[in-house]
Design an enzyme around this catalytic site. Structure first.
Site, PDB file in Angstrom:
ATOM      1  N   GLU A 135      -3.315 -10.173 -12.687  1.00 32.14           N
ATOM      2  CA  GLU A 135      -3.458  -9.892 -11.271  1.00 32.14           C
ATOM      3  C   GLU A 135      -4.728 -10.943 -10.847  1.00 32.14           C
ATOM      4  O   GLU A 135      -5.630 -10.787 -10.126  1.00 32.14           O
ATOM      5  CB  GLU A 135      -4.108  -8.642 -11.050  1.00 32.14           C
ATOM      6  CG  GLU A 135      -3.235  -7.411 -11.362  1.00 32.14           C
ATOM      7  CD  GLU A 135      -3.568  -6.005 -11.037  1.00 32.14           C
ATOM      8  OE1 GLU A 135      -4.919  -5.975 -10.441  1.00 32.14           O
ATOM      9  OE2 GLU A 135      -2.984  -5.346 -11.277  1.00 32.14           O
ATOM     10  N   ASN A 176       0.563 -11.364 -16.246  1.00 31.63           N
ATOM     11  CA  ASN A 176       1.127  -9.955 -15.361  1.00 31.63           C
ATOM     12  C   ASN A 176       0.477  -9.749 -14.060  1.00 31.63           C
ATOM     13  O   ASN A 176      -0.890 -10.096 -13.753  1.00 31.63           O
ATOM     14  CB  ASN A 176       0.609  -8.908 -16.351  1.00 31.63           C
ATOM     15  CG  ASN A 176       1.163  -7.440 -16.348  1.00 31.63           C
ATOM     16  OD1 ASN A 176       2.378  -7.312 -15.898  1.00 31.63           O
ATOM     17  ND2 ASN A 176       0.430  -6.603 -15.746  1.00 31.63           N
ATOM     18  N   HIS A 213       5.492  -1.921  -8.989  1.00 34.94           N
ATOM     19  CA  HIS A 213       4.953  -0.856  -8.601  1.00 34.94           C
ATOM     20  C   HIS A 213       5.621  -0.456  -7.131  1.00 34.94           C
ATOM     21  O   HIS A 213       5.097  -1.316  -6.185  1.00 34.94           O
ATOM     22  CB  HIS A 213       3.365  -0.924  -8.327  1.00 34.94           C
ATOM     23  CG  HIS A 213       2.817  -0.633  -9.611  1.00 34.94           C
ATOM     24  ND1 HIS A 213       2.961   0.527 -10.341  1.00 34.94           N
ATOM     25  CD2 HIS A 213       1.842  -1.396 -10.295  1.00 34.94           C
ATOM     26  CE1 HIS A 213       1.952   0.188 -11.160  1.00 34.94           C
ATOM     27  NE2 HIS A 213       1.399  -0.850 -11.314  1.00 34.94           N
ATOM     28  N   GLU A 242       5.114  -2.055 -15.257  1.00 36.24           N
ATOM     29  CA  GLU A 242       4.077  -0.946 -14.818  1.00 36.24           C
ATOM     30  C   GLU A 242       4.985  -0.163 -13.669  1.00 36.24           C
ATOM     31  O   GLU A 242       4.457   0.317 -12.813  1.00 36.24           O
ATOM     32  CB  GLU A 242       2.981  -1.354 -14.296  1.00 36.24           C
ATOM     33  CG  GLU A 242       2.039  -1.929 -15.304  1.00 36.24           C
ATOM     34  CD  GLU A 242       0.599  -2.490 -14.761  1.00 36.24           C
ATOM     35  OE1 GLU A 242       0.181  -1.928 -13.696  1.00 36.24           O
ATOM     36  OE2 GLU A 242       0.306  -3.352 -15.258  1.00 36.24           O
ATOM     37  N   ASP A 244       7.002   2.168 -11.125  1.00 35.37           N
ATOM     38  CA  ASP A 244       7.008   3.578 -10.508  1.00 35.37           C
ATOM     39  C   ASP A 244       7.536   3.168  -8.950  1.00 35.37           C
ATOM     40  O   ASP A 244       7.421   2.185  -8.374  1.00 35.37           O
ATOM     41  CB  ASP A 244       5.733   4.101 -10.595  1.00 35.37           C
ATOM     42  CG  ASP A 244       4.636   3.382 -10.079  1.00 35.37           C
ATOM     43  OD1 ASP A 244       4.732   2.268  -9.561  1.00 35.37           O
ATOM     44  OD2 ASP A 244       3.498   3.682 -10.561  1.00 35.37           O
TER      45      ASP A 244
END
Length: 644
Positions: A135, A176, A213, A242, A244
């Site tokens: 990030e 990432n 995400h 990651e 969701d």
């Protein structure tokens, strides 16, 4: 499409049909929950520690590392047949107070490198992937303001990757981030341009993680597959790391899965938690299992997508040979293939491969090291690279075959940046092979010839495996019979060659411009240098106005294996202002030659040039390998001479 009878019944098994993984975030605090562990062990084949390997967990106090929680996740996962993804080494969040209080470029860089080295040393050789930097970008595609960016500057990300490569050459190193799924989005383009730049300069980046995400009002963009394939085309693996989705929307989960399956270098998918109750956004019910551990409709949509696509687009890691030849080789004859290119001369267009990507160049190629029949220059201006296999058919089973592989390094710019291995019919023939070092530089063509026996199917199977960087090949010739007595020569060592290198700088006097290095960064100064302590073979003062610093290795090639050589290292401390501030170590061909070395103390002050001379023996590859390792501060070097 997988048949109903053969369809896998779990996420991990369904993903494994195409050589991919399906993983989840694992929290050490939940490993005592039997419902949680039952689902995780049954469904997933990759684990990412949710918080246990982040900086505040692994090094809460400087120099004091704690791995108990990370080891708990690692031990549980591996005991259940799962691999573990390292997450994360450098981040703006969840970092201890000693990191946030760092100041000054050198001190901040040293702190970052010490952390990377300490954590990666503990897990060296155990983790297939590491999220090295996490990030680092703003939404507008600029760099995020944090302690690393503010104190070190733009170079901190490449410094982190170079340090990580030196710490563990077996792990794939990843960047990432979130909100980089939309191809046209400014943040996506910012990350893409960084990766493109890194690949062009040989910075060791192997993969990009897309957090995906799709919560908090986000939804999967229609361009997601384009994004994955565009990054993959740069020569990196991609992964969903990651995932969701708000209310576990079945369409979005299925589309996400299908996008990964459509891109050969998409190595796997990880969801960020097991059950909704385990999610960081549990109120949005974003995962594949509800709070009671029941499979949701989204689970079925993902499983069906994996089974439907699971055998149709295998990634390079598990290739299936291309079945339809364009030319049928004569079992008693010769076939030559222009890897990654069109037919030229006696070389056919690229064929019989599975996996890999292609790349072309217009560079001028030096073919002087290839004797006998020299391939057309065009062969060395195209290549196939990546994890790949060539399966040459229609040979006579059990017959002797001679395989010649043609290489040129036209992309990376130093020794050590591309190491890979090659096997032929299951036998290793090249291990940690370095084209640049073997050829003695860029754009220098070389060949390697091997004897093999065609397998029982009448095939010669040549497999290329990544080391520090993608493997590559420019051309292949397979001929019936054993090789002629005269081997294809490598770069010819002179045995008495003296080479001098201006570390971090351009050519000056008898010193060549910086080359044969991997890792490190460069720094220049305008200080006036006191040369009085060097009394013989005095180098130009200019070499002390440039340097290479950081965790790094110089691999000097084209020497005579087993011959004695004299190595002289030149130093001047032009940055630090007191003894004890910079201590580092140096080894040559694995033997320690300097331990806790302090340039300032050894020279008696700042801006004073000194030299240290050692005797070594060139290794079996005809190399002298000089490795610099940090202690209290980055190692540095101004110049190197190797003479024999």
């Amino acid at each position: 499409m997988a048949s109903t009878a053969s369809a896998a019944s779990t996420l991990g098994a369904a993903a494994a049909q195409s050589g991919r993984y399906f993983g989840t975030a694992i929290a050490s605090g939940k490993l005592g929950d039997s419902a949680y562990t039952t689902i995780a062990a049954r469904e997933f084949n990759m684990a990412t520690p949710e918080n246990e390997m982040k900086p505040d967990a692994t090094e809460p106090n400087r120099g004091s590392f704690t791995f108990s929680a990370g080891d708990q996740v690692y031990n549980w996962a591996t005991s259940h047949g799962m691999k573990v993804r390292g997450h994360t080494l450098v981040w703006h969040s969840q970092i201890p107070s000693w990191m946030t209080s760092l100041s000054g470029s050198a001190a901040t860089l040293a702190g970052m490198q010490e952390h990377i080295n300490g954590v990666m040393a503990h897990y060296k050789g155990e983790l297939p992937y590491w999220d090295v930097v996490n990030e680092a970008f703003n939404e507008d595609g600029t760099r995020r303001s944090d302690v690393w960016q503010n104190n070190i500057g733009n170079a901190y990300i490449e410094d982190a990757f170079q340090t990580a490569r030196a710490a563990d050459g077996s792990a794939k190193l990843c960047y990432n981030d979130y909100n980089i799924e939309n191809w046209s989005y400014a943040k996506t383009q910012g990350v893409y341009n960084m990766v493109k730049d890194f690949k062009s300069r040989g910075i060791p980046i192997d993969c990009v993680g897309f957090q995906t995400h799709m919560t908090g009002g986000s939804s999967l963009p229609s361009s997601f597959q384009t994004t994955l394939s565009s990054f993959a085309a740069l020569g990196v693996d991609v992964a969903i790391t990651e995932a969701d989705v708000t209310n576990a929307n079945t369409t979005q989960y299925a589309n996400m899965t299908t996008a990964c399956l459509a891109v050969s270098r998409c190595v796997g998918i990880t969801v960020w938690g097991v059950r909704d109750s385990d999610s960081w956004r549990s109120s949005e019910s974003p995962l594949l299992f509800d709070g009671s551990g029941n499979k949701k409709a989204a689970y079925t949509s993902v499983l069906n997508a994996l089974n439907a696509g699971g055998t149709t687009t295998p990634p390079p890691a598990t290739p299936t040979p291309t079945p339809t030849p364009t030319v049928t080789p004569n079992p008693s004859g010769t076939i030559s293939i222009n890897a990654g290119g069109a037919a030229t001369g006696s070389f056919t267009a690229d064929q019989y491969y599975s996996g890999g990507s292609t790349y072309t160049t217009t560079n001028s190629i030096d073919t002087s090291q290839i004797s006998g029949s020299v391939p057309p220059t065009a062969v060395f201006q195209s290549e196939r690279y990546g994890a790949m296999t060539y399966t040459i058919p229609n040979r006579t089973a059990g017959s002797a075959q001679t395989v010649t592989l043609y290489f040129v390094e036209s992309y990376v710019t130093a020794a050590g940046q591309r190491l890979f291995s090659v096997s032929i019919n299951g036998t290793s023939v090249l291990s940690s092979f370095d084209i640049y070092a073997s050829a003695g530089g860029q754009n220098k063509a070389i060949a390697r010839t091997f004897s093999t026996t065609a397998n029982s199917s009448g095939q010669v199977v040549i497999q290329f495996t990544s080391g520090t960087e993608n493997p590559k090949v420019n051309g292949i010739t397979v001929a019936a019979g054993s090789p002629s007595p005269t081997p294809t020569p490598t770069a010819t060592p002179t045995g008495t060659t003296s080479i001098s290198i201006n570390s971090g700088g351009s050519a000056t006097g008898s010193f060549l411009a910086d080359e044969y290095y991997s890792g490190g960064s460069t720094y220049t100064n305008t200080a006036t240098i006191n040369m009085s302590q060097i009394t013989t073979n005095v180098p130009p003062a200019a070499i002390f106005n440039s340097e290479r610093y950081g965790a790094m290795t110089y691999t000097i090639p084209n020497l005579t294996a087993g011959r004695s050589y004299t190595v002289t290292l030149y130093f001047a401390e032009t940055y630090l202002t007191a003894a004890g501030q910079r201590l580092f170590s140096v080894s040559i061909n694995g033997t320690s030659v300097l331990s806790s070395f302090d340039i300032y103390s050894a020279a008696g002050g700042q801006n004073r040039a000194i030299a240290r001379t050692f005797t070594t023996t060139a290794n079996s590859s005809g190399q002298v390998v000089i490795q610099f390792t940090a202690q209290t501060e980055n190692p540095k070097i101004n110049g190197i001479t190797v003479a024999g």
